[in-house]
Scaffold this motif. Structure first.
Motif, mmCIF file in Angstrom:
data_model
loop_
_atom_site.group_PDB
_atom_site.id
_atom_site.type_symbol
_atom_site.label_atom_id
_atom_site.label_comp_id
_atom_site.label_asym_id
_atom_site.label_seq_id
_atom_site.Cartn_x
_atom_site.Cartn_y
_atom_site.Cartn_z
ATOM 1 N N VAL A 211 0.854 -1.199 0.000
ATOM 2 C CA VAL A 211 0.000 0.000 0.000
ATOM 3 C C VAL A 211 0.885 1.243 0.000
ATOM 4 N N LEU A 212 1.869 1.227 -0.884
ATOM 5 C CA LEU A 212 2.846 2.311 -0.959
ATOM 6 C C LEU A 212 3.521 2.248 -2.314
ATOM 7 N N ILE A 213 3.967 3.384 -2.773
ATOM 8 C CA ILE A 213 4.719 3.433 -4.026
ATOM 9 C C ILE A 213 6.150 3.845 -3.722
ATOM 10 N N GLY A 214 7.049 3.599 -4.703
ATOM 11 C CA GLY A 214 8.454 3.945 -4.505
ATOM 12 C C GLY A 214 9.170 2.988 -3.572
ATOM 13 N N LEU A 215 9.112 1.693 -3.884
ATOM 14 C CA LEU A 215 9.710 0.681 -3.006
ATOM 15 C C LEU A 215 11.147 0.323 -3.385
ATOM 16 N N GLU A 216 11.659 0.853 -4.453
ATOM 17 C CA GLU A 216 12.992 0.489 -4.922
ATOM 18 C C GLU A 216 14.047 0.778 -3.854
ATOM 19 N N GLN A 217 14.957 -0.189 -3.673
ATOM 20 C CA GLN A 217 16.084 -0.119 -2.735
ATOM 21 C C GLN A 217 15.641 -0.217 -1.264
ATOM 22 N N LYS A 218 14.385 -0.372 -1.011
ATOM 23 C CA LYS A 218 13.924 -0.542 0.373
ATOM 24 C C LYS A 218 13.978 -2.013 0.764
ATOM 25 N N HIS A 219 14.053 -2.273 2.092
ATOM 26 C CA HIS A 219 14.020 -3.631 2.607
ATOM 27 C C HIS A 219 12.562 -4.016 2.857
ATOM 28 N N LEU A 220 12.125 -5.074 2.203
ATOM 29 C CA LEU A 220 10.733 -5.501 2.251
ATOM 30 C C LEU A 220 10.602 -6.769 3.089
ATOM 31 N N THR A 221 9.574 -6.788 3.919
ATOM 32 C CA THR A 221 9.330 -7.924 4.815
ATOM 33 C C THR A 221 7.867 -8.338 4.703
ATOM 34 N N PRO A 222 7.587 -9.560 4.301
ATOM 35 C CA PRO A 222 6.190 -10.013 4.250
ATOM 36 C C PRO A 222 5.609 -10.205 5.650
ATOM 37 N N LEU A 223 4.350 -9.827 5.797
ATOM 38 C CA LEU A 223 3.616 -9.973 7.054
ATOM 39 C C LEU A 223 2.421 -10.880 6.817
ATOM 40 N N SER A 224 2.135 -11.756 7.787
ATOM 41 C CA SER A 224 1.039 -12.717 7.610
ATOM 42 C C SER A 224 0.323 -12.948 8.940
ATOM 43 N N ASN A 225 -0.815 -13.582 8.844
ATOM 44 C CA ASN A 225 -1.618 -13.962 10.016
ATOM 45 C C ASN A 225 -1.883 -12.786 10.953
ATOM 46 N N PRO A 226 -2.416 -11.694 10.440
ATOM 47 C CA PRO A 226 -2.727 -10.564 11.340
ATOM 48 C C PRO A 226 -3.935 -10.883 12.210
ATOM 49 N N ARG A 227 -3.921 -10.418 13.455
ATOM 50 C CA ARG A 227 -5.071 -10.594 14.355
ATOM 51 C C ARG A 227 -5.085 -9.463 15.378
ATOM 52 N N TRP A 228 -6.281 -8.974 15.613
ATOM 53 C CA TRP A 228 -6.491 -7.938 16.611
ATOM 54 C C TRP A 228 -6.489 -8.555 18.010
ATOM 55 N N LEU A 229 -6.001 -7.806 18.978
ATOM 56 C CA LEU A 229 -6.131 -8.224 20.369
ATOM 57 C C LEU A 229 -7.595 -8.132 20.792
ATOM 58 N N LYS A 230 -7.912 -8.788 21.896
ATOM 59 C CA LYS A 230 -9.274 -8.707 22.421
ATOM 60 C C LYS A 230 -9.580 -7.327 23.001
ATOM 61 N N GLY A 231 -8.557 -6.586 23.279
ATOM 62 C CA GLY A 231 -8.710 -5.236 23.802
ATOM 63 C C GLY A 231 -7.399 -4.501 23.668
ATOM 64 N N PRO A 232 -7.403 -3.177 23.724
ATOM 65 C CA PRO A 232 -6.165 -2.409 23.565
ATOM 66 C C PRO A 232 -5.281 -2.485 24.800
ATOM 67 N N LEU A 233 -3.991 -2.439 24.572
ATOM 68 C CA LEU A 233 -3.009 -2.360 25.652
ATOM 69 C C LEU A 233 -2.331 -1.005 25.547
ATOM 70 N N LYS A 234 -2.703 -0.097 26.441
ATOM 71 C CA LYS A 234 -2.174 1.261 26.382
ATOM 72 C C LYS A 234 -0.721 1.274 26.840
ATOM 73 N N THR A 235 0.145 1.768 25.977
ATOM 74 C CA THR A 235 1.567 1.834 26.301
ATOM 75 C C THR A 235 2.219 2.868 25.400
ATOM 76 N N PRO A 236 3.199 3.599 25.902
ATOM 77 C CA PRO A 236 3.883 4.574 25.049
ATOM 78 C C PRO A 236 4.698 3.876 23.971
ATOM 79 N N GLY A 237 4.819 4.520 22.840
ATOM 80 C CA GLY A 237 5.596 3.955 21.746
ATOM 81 C C GLY A 237 7.088 4.096 21.988
ATOM 82 N N GLY A 238 7.855 3.428 21.144
ATOM 83 C CA GLY A 238 9.302 3.481 21.247
ATOM 84 C C GLY A 238 9.926 3.641 19.875
ATOM 85 N N ARG A 239 11.195 3.877 19.867
ATOM 86 C CA ARG A 239 11.924 4.017 18.609
ATOM 87 C C ARG A 239 12.368 2.650 18.125
ATOM 88 N N ASP A 240 12.134 2.369 16.870
ATOM 89 C CA ASP A 240 12.463 1.071 16.280
ATOM 90 C C ASP A 240 11.742 -0.050 17.034
#
Length: 252
Positions: A211-240
């Motif tokens: 869902v993006l254009i301009g992928l040349e020279q980027k590192h691509l990683t396939p993602l599979s089996n997505p699933r939502w949690l039963k509820g949100p877990l509130k937590t601050p984000g982090g770098r990387d």
């Protein structure tokens, strides 16, 4: 850590032992002398005090009895304390064991929702960030900020063929838990670098998956089996990448 309140029976035993200690200390002082009629005297009001030695013997026997009872009760209190502490330690270990620790990565919207809804199946990064997580599960964190740019909208409307209403439905689905939360899980595949030139059909398919254009020279990683949690877990984000503990009751 939550404080453990002592059982009511333990408090009762502690109060009892305190009373016994006071009783034992004052037993000899508070023991009254008993009176009995004098031998050979028929007058009802003539009494003699029993011997002090007899009173001392009775006081000693009573004190020993109270001491024995006190020892039994004290051992009972120690046993209750040990049981309460053991229960507390076991409960803490069970609480820890019922949480799963996973690596987590923050995604800006709408990509976090698109990943968990199975629309975005390829993640693109300028660095091979997800190489260590191959064949492992990744926790998806929803960032507070939006993605800068509208390429995703062009891909959804073009390669995916979605109408404006369909795009809006996807956006609302991705916001079900709000922002600043761990919202779901996804499995990570092997990472590879996209070459500078690709056949048109292959490039179009990759853009649709990412869902993006301009992928040349980027590192691509396939993602599979997505699933939502039963509820949100509130937590601050982090770098990387960073680790997060997800309670078992939230796991899908």
């Amino acid at each position: 850590m939550t404080a453990v309140r002592p059982p009511s029976c333990l408090l009762k035993q502690v109060r009892f032992c305190s009373l016994v200690l006071v009783r034992k200390q004052n037993l000899r002082e508070s023991q009254p002398y008993r009176l009995r009629p004098a031998e050979g005297d028929t007058a009802p009001l003539i009494w003699t005090v029993r011997g002090r030695e007899q009173q001392d013997r009775e006081g000693t026997a009573g004190s020993e009895l109270c001491g024995s009872i006190l020892k039994v009760r004290l051992w009972f209190v120690v046993l209750l304390c040990a049981c309460a502490w053991t229960h507390h330690v076991v409960s803490c270990k069970l609480a820890v064991s019922m949480a799963v620790q996973l690596w987590c990565l923050s995604f800006r919207q709408p990509y976090a929702g698109l990943v968990l809804d199975g629309v975005k199946t390829v993640e693109s990064r300028w660095r091979p960030l997800l190489v260590p997580l191959e064949n492992r599960t990744l926790a998806v964190h929803v960032a507070w900020r939006d993605w800068e740019g509208e390429e995703w909208r062009a891909v959804l409307g073009g390669a995916w063929g979605l109408s404006a209403a369909g795009v809006q439905e996807l956006l609302e689905s991705g916001e079900r838990f709000g922002r600043g939360v761990v919202a779901g899980l996804v499995d990570v595949g092997g990472t590879w670098q996209c070459p500078a030139s690709l056949p048109e059909a292959e490039r179009a398919e990759l853009q649709r998956s990412a869902v993006l254009i301009g992928l040349e020279q980027k590192h691509l990683t396939p993602l599979s089996n997505p699933r939502w949690l039963k509820g949100p877990l509130k937590t601050p984000g982090g770098r990387d990448l960073w680790t997060v503990e997800i309670p078992a009751e939230l796991l899908p």
